[in-house]
Design a protein around this motif. Structure first.
Motif, mmCIF file in Angstrom:
data_model
loop_
_atom_site.group_PDB
_atom_site.id
_atom_site.type_symbol
_atom_site.label_atom_id
_atom_site.label_comp_id
_atom_site.label_asym_id
_atom_site.label_seq_id
_atom_site.Cartn_x
_atom_site.Cartn_y
_atom_site.Cartn_z
ATOM 1 N N ALA A 158 -12.619 -23.769 -118.186
ATOM 2 C CA ALA A 158 -12.538 -23.684 -118.624
ATOM 3 C C ALA A 158 -12.155 -22.600 -119.638
ATOM 4 O O ALA A 158 -11.496 -22.528 -120.882
ATOM 5 N N ASP A 159 -11.662 -21.482 -119.135
ATOM 6 C CA ASP A 159 -11.782 -20.694 -119.650
ATOM 7 C C ASP A 159 -10.477 -20.317 -120.091
ATOM 8 O O ASP A 159 -8.879 -19.238 -120.478
ATOM 9 N N ALA A 164 -10.622 -23.033 -124.279
ATOM 10 C CA ALA A 164 -11.526 -21.724 -124.525
ATOM 11 C C ALA A 164 -11.261 -20.867 -126.104
ATOM 12 O O ALA A 164 -11.518 -20.225 -126.077
ATOM 13 N N TYR A 167 -14.312 -21.893 -128.459
ATOM 14 C CA TYR A 167 -15.446 -21.402 -128.586
ATOM 15 C C TYR A 167 -15.328 -20.065 -127.685
ATOM 16 O O TYR A 167 -14.243 -19.483 -126.797
ATOM 17 N N ALA A 169 -15.342 -18.406 -125.060
ATOM 18 C CA ALA A 169 -15.018 -18.712 -123.429
ATOM 19 C C ALA A 169 -15.470 -17.149 -122.161
ATOM 20 O O ALA A 169 -15.134 -16.152 -123.499
ATOM 21 N N ARG A 170 -16.035 -17.262 -121.142
ATOM 22 C CA ARG A 170 -15.999 -16.357 -120.489
ATOM 23 C C ARG A 170 -15.244 -16.703 -119.084
ATOM 24 O O ARG A 170 -15.224 -17.882 -119.211
ATOM 25 N N ASP A 173 -15.787 -19.871 -116.591
ATOM 26 C CA ASP A 173 -16.086 -20.776 -117.384
ATOM 27 C C ASP A 173 -15.207 -21.898 -116.576
ATOM 28 O O ASP A 173 -14.970 -22.635 -116.588
ATOM 29 N N CYS A 209 -18.206 -17.454 -111.593
ATOM 30 C CA CYS A 209 -18.873 -18.570 -112.906
ATOM 31 C C CYS A 209 -20.376 -18.691 -113.125
ATOM 32 O O CYS A 209 -21.325 -18.691 -112.298
ATOM 33 N N VAL A 213 -19.486 -25.938 -118.313
ATOM 34 C CA VAL A 213 -19.494 -26.348 -120.087
ATOM 35 C C VAL A 213 -19.264 -28.144 -120.020
ATOM 36 O O VAL A 213 -18.108 -28.112 -118.613
#
Length: 258
Positions: A158-159, A164, A167, A169-170, A173, A209, A213
């Motif tokens: 997701a990152d 990303a 939101y 993101a880290r 993710d 991780c 999400v």
């Protein structure tokens, strides 16, 4: 990203390639590079002794990425594992073996309403092949429960996805998309049980991780309920190119509490 089935075990809908997708050369791919001016400034300060070389921040792409062949810690090697509903395994898709089955699932009206991939095998193949031929940031899988293929999953970074942009993101993710293939498998808690099990598997197999999400369509309340029952928390509403979604998060730090 979920099915319209009245159960809580439906589907998560991907943001399709071309609109937000997973492929390697998509022009919508998130650019994570630091500006050249900032890199030069940091380098200049280090040369003057103002910033120790070892303290210089790594470029964002280095902090977010694994090696290109291992962006998701080898999903195909995660193997079978025990869930409350039986032994389960994520098996990476092989088009020659799985395309017909996945295409049939995509043409179920309850699935098609949100995945928008109803039609010919070619349309499903294009969607899946974009991931198989990409850089490894998304791995399409068939979910096999008790030896029977019964669901389709996309495990993705997701990152590194255009998600990303929507939101905070880290690094690392990991996102999850899911559809339950058979009508008989919906409405009896399988979706929630498998979502929880797979989210925990991701956290176990991907030590870097900290969060799993998902972004089900806000219109799909059964899917949102499935995520909540699986230990995800509702974090925010997000406007994505194809839908308004609920950002759902399963935190490593809260996994024993939810």
């Amino acid at each position: 990203m979920s099915s319209t089935d009245a159960s809580a075990d439906a589907v998560t809908v991907p943001v399709h390639p071309g609109r937000s997708g997973f492929g390697g050369d998509n022009e919508d791919t998130l650019d994570l590079r630091l500006p050249d001016e900032l890199i030069a400034l940091i380098a200049g300060e280090a040369a003057q002794g103002l910033v120790p070389v070892e303290d210089r921040p790594a470029p964002v792409e280095d902090r977010f990425d694994c090696p290109d062949d291992d962006l998701l810690d080898r999903v195909g090697d995660w193997g079978p594992f025990v869930t409350p509903v039986g032994p389960f395994q994520l098996v990476p898709v092989r088009l020659d073996r799985d395309l017909s089955l996945i295409s049939r699932w995509m043409n179920d009206p309850a699935v098609a309403a949100f995945w928008e991939l109803a039609g010919s095998h070619a349309q499903t193949e294009e969607h899946v092949r974009a991931q198989l031929n990409g850089d490894g940031r998304s791995v399409p899988c068939v979910g096999v429960l008790d030896g029977t293929p019964m669901s389709y999953w996309e495990i993705y970074r997701a990152d590194l996805d255009p998600l990303a942009r929507h939101y905070p993101a880290r690094p690392h993710d990991t996102g999850v998309h899911l559809l339950i293939g058979g009508v008989a498998d919906r409405g009896r808690g399988l979706g929630s049980a498998l979502l929880r099990a797979v989210a925990d598997l991701v956290l176990d197999r991907r030590p870097a991780c900290g969060r799993v999400v998902a972004e089900p369509d806000l219109r799909n309340t059964p899917s949102m309920a499935a995520f909540l029952n699986a230990g995800f928390r509702y974090a925010a509403e997000v406007d994505l190119p194809a839908k308004r979604a609920a950002l759902m998060i399963r935190d490593r730090s809260l996994r024993d509490l939810m």
